[in-house]
Scaffold this motif. Structure first.
Motif, short mmCIF file in Angstrom:
data_model
loop_
_atom_site.label_atom_id
_atom_site.label_comp_id
_atom_site.label_asym_id
_atom_site.label_seq_id
_atom_site.Cartn_x
_atom_site.Cartn_y
_atom_site.Cartn_z
N PHE A 195 0.84 -1.19 0.00
CA PHE A 195 0.00 0.00 0.00
C PHE A 195 0.88 1.25 0.00
O PHE A 195 2.10 1.17 0.23
N SER A 196 0.29 2.39 -0.25
CA SER A 196 1.02 3.65 -0.21
C SER A 196 0.53 4.45 1.00
O SER A 196 -0.55 4.22 1.54
N SER A 197 1.33 5.41 1.43
CA SER A 197 0.95 6.26 2.56
C SER A 197 -0.19 7.19 2.13
O SER A 197 -0.36 7.46 0.94
N PRO A 198 -0.98 7.70 3.09
CA PRO A 198 -2.10 8.59 2.76
C PRO A 198 -1.70 9.79 1.90
O PRO A 198 -2.47 10.23 1.04
N ASP A 199 -0.49 10.30 2.10
CA ASP A 199 -0.04 11.46 1.32
C ASP A 199 0.65 11.05 0.02
O ASP A 199 1.19 11.90 -0.71
N LYS A 200 0.64 9.74 -0.28
CA LYS A 200 1.24 9.20 -1.49
C LYS A 200 2.75 9.44 -1.58
O LYS A 200 3.35 9.38 -2.65
N GLU A 201 3.36 9.65 -0.42
CA GLU A 201 4.80 9.93 -0.42
C GLU A 201 5.63 8.65 -0.40
O GLU A 201 6.72 8.59 -0.97
N PHE A 202 5.11 7.59 0.27
CA PHE A 202 5.86 6.34 0.40
C PHE A 202 5.03 5.14 -0.04
O PHE A 202 3.81 5.15 0.02
N PHE A 203 5.77 4.10 -0.47
CA PHE A 203 5.14 2.83 -0.84
C PHE A 203 5.67 1.76 0.10
O PHE A 203 6.87 1.72 0.40
N TYR A 204 4.77 0.89 0.59
CA TYR A 204 5.13 -0.14 1.58
C TYR A 204 4.83 -1.54 1.03
O TYR A 204 3.76 -1.78 0.48
N LEU A 205 5.79 -2.43 1.20
CA LEU A 205 5.62 -3.84 0.85
C LEU A 205 5.78 -4.66 2.12
O LEU A 205 6.85 -4.67 2.73
N VAL A 206 4.70 -5.33 2.54
CA VAL A 206 4.71 -6.12 3.77
C VAL A 206 4.84 -7.59 3.40
O VAL A 206 4.00 -8.14 2.68
N GLN A 207 5.89 -8.22 3.88
CA GLN A 207 6.11 -9.62 3.54
C GLN A 207 6.57 -10.42 4.76
O GLN A 207 6.92 -9.86 5.79
N GLU A 208 6.54 -11.72 4.59
CA GLU A 208 6.96 -12.65 5.64
C GLU A 208 8.35 -12.29 6.17
O GLU A 208 9.27 -12.04 5.39
N TYR A 209 8.49 -12.27 7.48
CA TYR A 209 9.81 -12.02 8.08
C TYR A 209 10.56 -13.35 8.15
O TYR A 209 10.09 -14.32 8.75
N VAL A 210 11.71 -13.38 7.53
CA VAL A 210 12.53 -14.60 7.50
C VAL A 210 13.62 -14.47 8.55
O VAL A 210 14.52 -13.63 8.42
N GLU A 211 13.54 -15.29 9.58
CA GLU A 211 14.55 -15.25 10.64
C GLU A 211 15.77 -16.05 10.21
O GLU A 211 15.67 -17.22 9.86
N GLY A 212 16.90 -15.41 10.22
CA GLY A 212 18.13 -16.07 9.80
C GLY A 212 19.14 -15.04 9.37
O GLY A 212 19.15 -13.91 9.86
N GLU A 213 20.02 -15.41 8.45
CA GLU A 213 21.04 -14.49 7.95
C GLU A 213 21.22 -14.73 6.46
O GLU A 213 20.84 -15.78 5.94
N THR A 214 21.75 -13.74 5.79
CA THR A 214 21.97 -13.92 4.36
C THR A 214 23.13 -14.89 4.13
O THR A 214 24.00 -15.05 4.99
N LEU A 215 23.15 -15.49 2.97
CA LEU A 215 24.25 -16.38 2.61
C LEU A 215 25.57 -15.61 2.62
O LEU A 215 26.61 -16.15 2.99
N TYR A 216 25.51 -14.34 2.24
CA TYR A 216 26.73 -13.51 2.27
C TYR A 216 27.26 -13.38 3.69
O TYR A 216 28.46 -13.54 3.93
N GLU A 217 26.37 -13.08 4.64
CA GLU A 217 26.78 -12.94 6.04
C GLU A 217 27.34 -14.25 6.58
O GLU A 217 28.36 -14.27 7.28
N TRP A 218 26.67 -15.33 6.27
CA TRP A 218 27.09 -16.66 6.74
C TRP A 218 28.46 -17.02 6.16
O TRP A 218 29.33 -17.53 6.86
N PHE A 219 28.63 -16.73 4.88
CA PHE A 219 29.89 -17.00 4.18
C PHE A 219 31.03 -16.22 4.82
O PHE A 219 32.11 -16.76 5.08
N GLU A 220 30.81 -14.94 5.10
CA GLU A 220 31.82 -14.09 5.73
C GLU A 220 32.17 -14.58 7.14
O GLU A 220 33.33 -14.59 7.53
N GLN A 221 31.14 -14.98 7.90
CA GLN A 221 31.37 -15.45 9.27
C GLN A 221 32.17 -16.75 9.30
O GLN A 221 32.83 -17.06 10.29
N ASN A 222 32.09 -17.52 8.20
CA ASN A 222 32.84 -18.77 8.11
C ASN A 222 34.17 -18.60 7.38
O ASN A 222 34.69 -19.57 6.80
N ASP A 223 34.70 -17.38 7.41
CA ASP A 223 35.99 -17.08 6.78
C ASP A 223 36.03 -17.46 5.31
O ASP A 223 37.02 -17.99 4.80
N CYS A 224 34.92 -17.20 4.63
CA CYS A 224 34.80 -17.43 3.19
C CYS A 224 35.04 -18.90 2.79
O CYS A 224 35.61 -19.18 1.72
#
Length: 308
Positions: A82-111
């Motif tokens: 949806f957009s804000s009442p003043d049409k200034e912003f657009f919002y996308l609401v989606q499932e929250y995925v608990e975890g970390e990105t593959l990039y973060e995981w890769f970096e934490q494991n010394d590549c």
């Protein structure tokens, strides 16, 4: 540097339904917030916000529209947009995925990630790419496969996020409207006057495998076979990566299903190698035990003779 005017604080309420908890991500023209349902506090959402005056808002709307039509365990579910009442912003609401990105995981494991884990992740990616590429009447081309866009959950399952530059494939079109992608993972046709198709995502999958198995190197830059960085990889995996990163789409493996076949074969080869190593280890242990047992017998006999 941020090119937006998005500033939400803890406790802010959106649409009388979503309460902001904290910021969890930020890009040049958008911000992602963790929010909870006002009437159901245990229900969490990830809300991506874009400035309507920026071009990113159009991409976010396109992302919302594409994801709202999809249903796959490796894709985040869309709850609302949806957009804000003043049409200034657009919002996308989606499932929250608990975890970390593959990039973060890769970096934490010394590549470094072992071959078995890389193959398992990429088999899951093959499944979701097959789902996207098989959509009717128009296949969906993701176009931005990279470690930062792959979430790793606590159960080591994957979620493919950020469909900001995904597009529906149009047959017989000469070129993409927008030449875009992430350098290091994007296929050559994404920066040339050609149209991207399902094989574009497969190039990125090969570039991703190369990156993970080489310790963070880009196939574009090194121009070396993957075995230069990781010795003794299964033949099927080396061949798979070699074919996927071909500049000419016609020379690549042509479908995600075929890539999965290569990776399943790799799984069997890795399991066979592991069993062989285990048997070899047991044989060596048995041999060493026999030697020590024999030495023990000799020592016992010598000791007995000495004391007679």
């Amino acid at each position: 540097m941020a090119k937006h005017n998005i500033h939400l604080a803890e406790g802010d309420i959106l649409k009388n339904q979503y309460e902001i908890i904290q910021q969890i991500g930020s890009g040049g023209m958008s911000v992602v917030y963790l929010a909870k349902e006002c009437k159901e506090e245990n229900r969490l959402w990830a809300i991506k916000v874009a400035d309507m005056e920026k071009k990113i808002s159009k991409r976010l709307f396109s992302e919302a529209k594409i994801l709202s039509e999809l249903d796959h365990p490796s894709l985040p579910k869309i709850a609302d947009f949806f957009s804000s009442p003043d049409k200034e912003f657009f919002y996308l609401v989606q499932e929250y995925v608990e975890g970390e990105t593959l990039y973060e995981w890769f970096e934490q494991n010394d590549c470094f990630i072992d071959e078995e884990t890389v193959v398992n992740i990429c088999i899951q990616l093959c499944d979701v790419l097959h789902y996207l590429h098989s959509r009717k009447p128009s296949p969906i081309i993701y176009r931005d496969l990279k470690p930062a866009n792959i979430m790793i959950t606590k159960t080591r399952d994957i979620k493919l996020i950020d469909f900001g530059i995904a597009r529906k494939y149009t047959e017989n079109k000469a070129k993409d409207t927008l030449q875009i992608g992430t350098v290091g993972f994007a296929a050559p046709e994404q920066f040339e006057k050609r149209q991207s198709d399902t094989r574009t995502d497969l190039f990125s999958l090969g570039a991703l495998m190369y990156y993970l198995l080489s310790g963070g190197k880009y196939v574009y830059i090194t121009q070396k076979p993957i075995q230069f960085f990781r010795k003794q990889l299964p033949k099927s995996l080396k061949k798979c990566i070699h074919l996927l990163v071909k500049s000419n789409p016609n020379e690549r493996i042509q479908t995600a299903g075929e890539v999965k076949d290569y990776l399943k074969k790799t799984q069997m080869q890795l399991a066979k190698g592991k069993n062989h190593s285990l048997k070899k280890g047991l044989l060596i242990s048995k041999y060493v035990f026999s030697i020590f047992f024999f030495i023990g017998v000799i020592v016992y006999i010598a000791y007995d003779q000495f004391h007679k």
